[in-house]
Design an enzyme around this catalytic site. Structure first.
Site, PDB file in Angstrom:
ATOM      1  N   GLY A  72      66.930   2.683 -25.024  1.00 20.49           N
ATOM      2  CA  GLY A  72      67.178   1.390 -24.378  1.00 20.49           C
ATOM      3  C   GLY A  72      67.804   1.574 -23.013  1.00 20.49           C
ATOM      4  O   GLY A  72      67.805   2.670 -22.451  1.00 20.49           O
ATOM      5  N   GLY A 100      71.221   1.296 -20.697  1.00 23.37           N
ATOM      6  CA  GLY A 100      72.678   1.253 -20.733  1.00 23.37           C
ATOM      7  C   GLY A 100      73.218   0.821 -19.394  1.00 23.37           C
ATOM      8  O   GLY A 100      72.468   0.512 -18.477  1.00 23.37           O
ATOM      9  N   SER A 101      74.546   0.781 -19.270  1.00 23.55           N
ATOM     10  CA  SER A 101      75.120   0.438 -17.973  1.00 23.55           C
ATOM     11  C   SER A 101      74.719   1.529 -16.983  1.00 23.55           C
ATOM     12  O   SER A 101      74.965   2.702 -17.196  1.00 23.55           O
ATOM     13  CB  SER A 101      76.648   0.337 -18.076  1.00 23.55           C
ATOM     14  OG  SER A 101      77.187   1.515 -18.621  1.00 23.55           O
ATOM     15  N   TYR A 102      74.041   1.135 -15.908  1.00 21.26           N
ATOM     16  CA  TYR A 102      73.630   1.995 -14.803  1.00 21.26           C
ATOM     17  C   TYR A 102      72.458   2.929 -15.111  1.00 21.26           C
ATOM     18  O   TYR A 102      72.057   3.680 -14.253  1.00 21.26           O
ATOM     19  CB  TYR A 102      74.811   2.834 -14.269  1.00 21.26           C
ATOM     20  CG  TYR A 102      76.010   2.012 -13.951  1.00 21.26           C
ATOM     21  CD1 TYR A 102      76.017   1.178 -12.847  1.00 21.26           C
ATOM     22  CD2 TYR A 102      77.130   2.037 -14.768  1.00 21.26           C
ATOM     23  CE1 TYR A 102      77.117   0.398 -12.559  1.00 21.26           C
ATOM     24  CE2 TYR A 102      78.232   1.255 -14.486  1.00 21.26           C
ATOM     25  CZ  TYR A 102      78.219   0.446 -13.379  1.00 21.26           C
ATOM     26  OH  TYR A 102      79.306  -0.328 -13.094  1.00 21.26           O
ATOM     27  N   GLY A 103      71.888   2.935 -16.307  1.00 22.57           N
ATOM     28  CA  GLY A 103      70.771   3.839 -16.545  1.00 22.57           C
ATOM     29  C   GLY A 103      70.126   3.684 -17.904  1.00 22.57           C
ATOM     30  O   GLY A 103      70.551   2.874 -18.723  1.00 22.57           O
ATOM     31  N   ASP A 153      84.978  -4.894 -22.320  1.00 18.36           N
ATOM     32  CA  ASP A 153      83.665  -5.463 -22.668  1.00 18.36           C
ATOM     33  C   ASP A 153      83.413  -5.319 -24.169  1.00 18.36           C
ATOM     34  O   ASP A 153      82.343  -4.878 -24.595  1.00 18.36           O
ATOM     35  CB  ASP A 153      82.554  -4.783 -21.861  1.00 18.36           C
ATOM     36  CG  ASP A 153      81.305  -5.651 -21.762  1.00 18.36           C
ATOM     37  OD1 ASP A 153      81.391  -6.849 -22.104  1.00 18.36           O
ATOM     38  OD2 ASP A 153      80.255  -5.135 -21.357  1.00 18.36           O
TER      39      ASP A 153
END
Length: 487
Positions: free
Chosen positions: A37, A39-42, A149
């Site tokens: 999937g 993710g944050s930034y990649g 978060d």
């Protein structure tokens, strides 16, 4: 003569990549298996460590991303060593990507499991997950770190049922010189009131988010999820703390646990250590009670992947057949044109040509995407762009991103005459809406959709006006505090 059976020595468990492994190309150390999937930034991939055979997760981050945020995430993960926090093994630079090697949690996130099963969790399941999550938060807070978060999408489960905190893309470090933060970072529906108000916050902001997450696991979505996010931003600080839609369905212990998490005053909110002693958490059962739901979710995911693969195979076959039909120069026509020949076209129906297809393929052939959902915004991981403009509160960027998605989705659609310019239509002063009866359903629906941007603009103007009145008061209070300290 007695025979001796030789047994292969057990492979060691990967704890951290050694210097020798880190000097090699990542493909020499790992075999990438599939994409998990975003993710944050990649993007995040499932891979296997060749030497130990251990499955790991690899986040591949383009170097043009915000390196400062990526380095912060790596730094925070490096410092953590807890069974309740996703482990970090090492990093590589490969071409234009940074490869971050992390612990793999095979069951996915709690929100993934809820979606796959199309079923919310029981109190026993929630208590077990909350117990592990609280241990992770207790560890982070002891290390003076705020996750910022917390939500079901960032609580991962391994196949044994152990919950681990993940996605530190927005996590922050508390230092001795800065005991509180005053930046708005996180996902709007889970944000604590003090975070939205930008009055500074500390570790217990995560506890509010945990209370919202408890409701999310019980009801399938957080409070205010059915209303516009911008309205929620105003309602969270001003309304009483949220609770269950149907409190009578839940035990007194669970209701009290959520109530202690969702105390609006941070000073009076319980800590992770205190909540671990709450009767609801202390009575939590072992992780074995999560195995059935994990197995059920993984079965559903496997069936979906198999179905997607069948669609791809079917599309490939149709493509092959179409290629065979189109391989000749001439194709015999059908219907009234029997006995004539014409050139076969490979263009789509919408290509504005005079030639029709013998067989029409779907306009968009299916493509297999591993672990993709329709509800991407609630997925396990997602890219965050809030660091691209540090001066802008992240929840505003969240809304702007939503607006861009809406514009992309509606691109190319013609707007009926009365809707082309939203400013042309005014609310009737006499309240007479009879003219709406002459509009088509499509016109009315588009009119309704056009109201959202107008509402966002009006709310933003109100927010700015409110802030312009509020800020001088805060400045005056701060000035008085400084004068009192001087005395």
């Amino acid at each position: 003569m007695e025979t001796v059976q030789l047994r292969n020595p057990p492979r060691r468990q990967l704890k951290k990549l050694d210097e020798d492994s880190l000097t090699k190309q990542p493909e020499e150390v790992f075999d990438v298996l599939e994409k998990l999937g975003e993710g944050s930034y990649g993007s995040v991939y499932k891979a296997i460590h060749k030497e130990t055979g251990q499955i790991v997760a690899i986040k591949q981050v383009p170097v043009e991303s915000d390196l400062q945020e990526i380095i912060k995430e790596i730094s925070i993960m490096q410092q953590c060593d807890s069974p309740h926090v996703v482990k970090y093994y090492g990093s590589y630079f490969k071409n234009t990507d940074l490869w971050i090697v992390m612990e793999y949690c095979g069951a996915g996130s709690v929100s993934d499991i809820i979606r796959l099963r199309n079923k919310t969790l029981t109190e026993d399941e929630i208590a077990t997950i909350l117990q592990s999550t609280l241990k992770g938060l207790e560890y982070l807070h002891f290390m003076r770190k705020i996750h910022r978060d917390i939500k079901a999408g960032n609580i991962l489960l391994n196949t044994e049922g152990h919950a681990k905190l993940a996605d530190f893309g927005v996590a922050g470090q508390l230092t001795d010189t800065m005991a509180k933060r005053n930046t708005v970072i996180g996902t709007p529906f889970w944000m604590a009131p003090e975070v939205i108000q930008e009055i500074g916050y500390n570790c217990v902001a995560d506890i509010w988010s945990l209370g919202i997450t408890a409701i999310e696991m019980a009801e399938g979505k957080p409070p205010y999820a059915d209303i516009h996010p911008m309205r929620a931003i105003f309602m969270i600080p001003t309304n009483p703390p949220p609770t269950f839609r149907k409190p009578e369905l839940w035990s007194d212990n669970f209701t009290d646990f959520v109530r202690q998490c969702l105390v609006k005053s941070p000073d009076q909110r319980a800590t992770a250590t205190q909540l671990l002693q709450h009767p609801f958490v202390k009575s939590a059962k072992g992780v074995s009670i999560l195995r059935d739901l994990i197995n059920e979710a993984m079965d559903v995911k496997l069936k979906r992947q198999e179905a997607q693969q069948r669609e791809v195979d079917q599309d490939d076959e149709e493509n092959s057949e179409e290629d065979e039909l189109d391989s000749g120069t001439m194709v015999r026509a059908v219907g009234d044109e029997m006995g004539t020949v014409r050139v076969a076209s490979t263009m789509s129906d919408g290509a504005n040509t005079m030639i029709e297809h013998d067989d029409t393929l779907p306009s968009q052939l299916g493509t297999m995407v591993i672990n993709a959902d329709d509800e991407e915004e609630e997925g396990t991981m997602k890219r965050r762009d809030e660091t691209m403009q540090p001066a802008k509160p992240s929840f505003l960027e969240y809304f702007e991103q939503k607006e861009k998605e809406n514009q992309i989705n509606s691109f190319g659609k013609s707007v009926p005459g009365p809707l082309k310019n939203s400013s042309d239509w005014k609310v009737p002063q006499d309240g007479d809406y009879e003219f709406l009866k002459s509009w088509t359903v499509e016109d009315l629906q588009k009119r309704l959709l056009a109201l959202d941007p107008m509402m966002e603009q009006e709310i933003e103007e109100i927010r700015q006006k409110y802030q312009s009145k509020r800020q001088p008061i805060l400045d005056a209070i701060e000035a008085k505090k400084r004068r009192q300290q001087n005395f």
